[in-house]
Design an enzyme around this catalytic site. Sequence first.
Site, PDB file in Angstrom:
ATOM      1  N   LEU A 108      -2.346 -12.500  -6.771  1.00  0.00           N
ATOM      2  CA  LEU A 108      -1.037 -12.692  -7.398  1.00  0.00           C
ATOM      3  C   LEU A 108      -0.976 -11.959  -8.727  1.00  0.00           C
ATOM      4  CD1 LEU A 108      -0.517 -16.460  -6.515  1.00  0.00           C
ATOM      5  CD2 LEU A 108       0.481 -14.449  -5.389  1.00  0.00           C
ATOM      6  N   SER A 109      -1.922 -11.050  -8.896  1.00  0.00           N
ATOM      7  CA  SER A 109      -1.845 -10.125 -10.006  1.00  0.00           C
ATOM      8  C   SER A 109      -2.187 -10.737 -11.358  1.00  0.00           C
ATOM      9  CB  SER A 109      -0.419  -9.585 -10.028  1.00  0.00           C
ATOM     10  OG  SER A 109      -0.409  -8.299 -10.436  1.00  0.00           O
TER      11      SER A 109
ATOM     12  N   HIS B 233       0.833  -1.212   0.000  1.00  0.00           N
ATOM     13  CA  HIS B 233       0.000   0.000   0.000  1.00  0.00           C
ATOM     14  C   HIS B 233       0.864   1.257   0.000  1.00  0.00           C
ATOM     15  CE1 HIS B 233      -3.890  -1.995   0.175  1.00  0.00           C
ATOM     16  NE2 HIS B 233      -3.271  -2.885   0.909  1.00  0.00           N
TER      17      HIS B 233
ATOM     18  N   ALA C   9      -6.475 -14.412  -6.462  1.00  0.00           N
ATOM     19  CA  ALA C   9      -5.626 -14.870  -5.358  1.00  0.00           C
ATOM     20  C   ALA C   9      -4.719 -13.756  -4.859  1.00  0.00           C
ATOM     21  CB  ALA C   9      -4.793 -16.065  -5.803  1.00  0.00           C
TER      22      ALA C   9
ATOM     23  N   GLU D  62      -6.814  -0.547 -16.145  1.00  0.00           N
ATOM     24  CA  GLU D  62      -7.419  -1.107 -14.927  1.00  0.00           C
ATOM     25  C   GLU D  62      -8.156  -0.022 -14.122  1.00  0.00           C
ATOM     26  OE1 GLU D  62      -5.962  -4.456 -13.532  1.00  0.00           O
ATOM     27  OE2 GLU D  62      -7.273  -4.453 -11.783  1.00  0.00           O
TER      28      GLU D  62
ATOM     29  N   ASP E 282       1.774  -3.706  -9.925  1.00  0.00           N
ATOM     30  CA  ASP E 282       1.535  -5.019 -10.522  1.00  0.00           C
ATOM     31  C   ASP E 282       1.972  -5.093 -11.994  1.00  0.00           C
ATOM     32  OD1 ASP E 282       0.530  -5.337  -8.008  1.00  0.00           O
ATOM     33  OD2 ASP E 282      -1.555  -5.470  -8.605  1.00  0.00           O
TER      34      ASP E 282
HETATM   35  C1  GLA Z   1      -3.063  -4.274  -4.985  1.00  0.00           C
HETATM   36  C2  GLA Z   1      -2.832  -3.199  -6.041  1.00  0.00           C
HETATM   37  C3  GLA Z   1      -1.392  -2.707  -6.004  1.00  0.00           C
HETATM   38  C4  GLA Z   1      -0.977  -2.308  -4.587  1.00  0.00           C
HETATM   39  C5  GLA Z   1      -1.329  -3.420  -3.609  1.00  0.00           C
HETATM   40  C6  GLA Z   1      -1.048  -3.043  -2.187  1.00  0.00           C
HETATM   41  O1  GLA Z   1      -2.338  -5.420  -5.288  1.00  0.00           O
HETATM   42  O2  GLA Z   1      -3.115  -3.715  -7.303  1.00  0.00           O
HETATM   43  O3  GLA Z   1      -1.238  -1.625  -6.884  1.00  0.00           O
HETATM   44  O4  GLA Z   1      -1.573  -1.108  -4.214  1.00  0.00           O
HETATM   45  O5  GLA Z   1      -2.687  -3.781  -3.705  1.00  0.00           O
HETATM   46  O6  GLA Z   1       0.309  -2.895  -1.976  1.00  0.00           O
END
Ligand code: GLA
Length: 381
Positions: A121-122, A30, A119, A156, A168
Amino acid sequence: MADALTKAFGPGGGVVTAVAPGRVNLIGEHTDYNEGFVLPMAIDLSVEMAARPRTDRQVRIRSVDFGEEVAFSLTDALVPDPAHPWSNYVRGVLWALREAGTEPAGMDAAFGGTLPQGAGLSSSAALEVATALVAKAIRPFELDLPGLARLCQHAENDFVGVKCGIMDPFASLAARAGHALLLDCRSLDYEHVPLELGEHVVAICHSGVRHALVGSEYNVRRRQCAEGVEVLRRRFPAVRALRDATLEQLESCASELSAEVHRRCRHVIAENARALESAEALRAGDLVRFGRLMDASHVSLRDDYAVSCPEVDLLVELSRRSRGVLGARITGGGFGGCTVNLVARDAVEAFRGDVLGEYGRRTGLTPRLFLSAPGPGAATH
Ligand code: GLA
């Protein structure tokens, strides 16, 4: 994926393939939307997309994992499709390209992969990155790596409607095998920090609690950070984002902040320092120090930022009690999803039994364990 493409849409030439990895954030949570530092690594779970150009302006996309297809025309305005939410990441990137003044080409594409969705994991950023890379391979445009990451973030934020930060897509694009990625989310300067794990591994544990950023508390946290900056800035004009503030400055403004906003800001400021200190610890090969920083990060995310949940707290607690664990924390946006743990290689089986077994018994959930070496960033073939 090239086979899936042929199966879905028939044979044809000029196929390009892009592979975009997911990521796990080691520390710096964050902080990205507070213009601070993050320290993710790419994992060896990824999204793969095969695509080929069309001569007309049609786009057809097959999701192998969903077993669904969508088709739309680039002669129309690009709008989200609520019936096929997965397709909005692809549409969003094409939309963002158009917004940036580059008209994408028509194409047929098929994608799928090993990255679990929802999950933390992006998987959404990986799909966006894969889309951007195939679009670029099919009809080249001028965008460097940070530009591509911004394009995906724009898709996004403003098409899919999730106000995530830059971490991400940037991690998916810029990661290097064997390294963590220290990213300055203000300047977008980055450094590949060697991740010499020696006798340890990065163990990612999915809590089985589905993390959903859309409609979650994420946007509330963003607003609270902005509120904190506004107050800090009145007294310290150089504070443009929480990344510029110190804990001392924050304390001196405490009476003007609600207790909640104060705690949120305290997390971000301390976490930013932890991310930098972690990079230093890793450069020095000091995994013990890094593990302690991970632990402190979890406490701060749990108590100050309030983005954990009881299940994930339990998972972290069990992990901390297990043999050979140097550090454990929630990772990603929060409210479920995954933990990241630094575990001695010879203790992984014990970890599986003690931590995952006990967690499953106590929650009735099915946790999953992923072991991943720090992988390479996205590539086109
Ligand atoms: C999500 C968001 C990221 C980041 C994290 C927290 O994964 O996609 O951009 O803000 O939360 O670190």
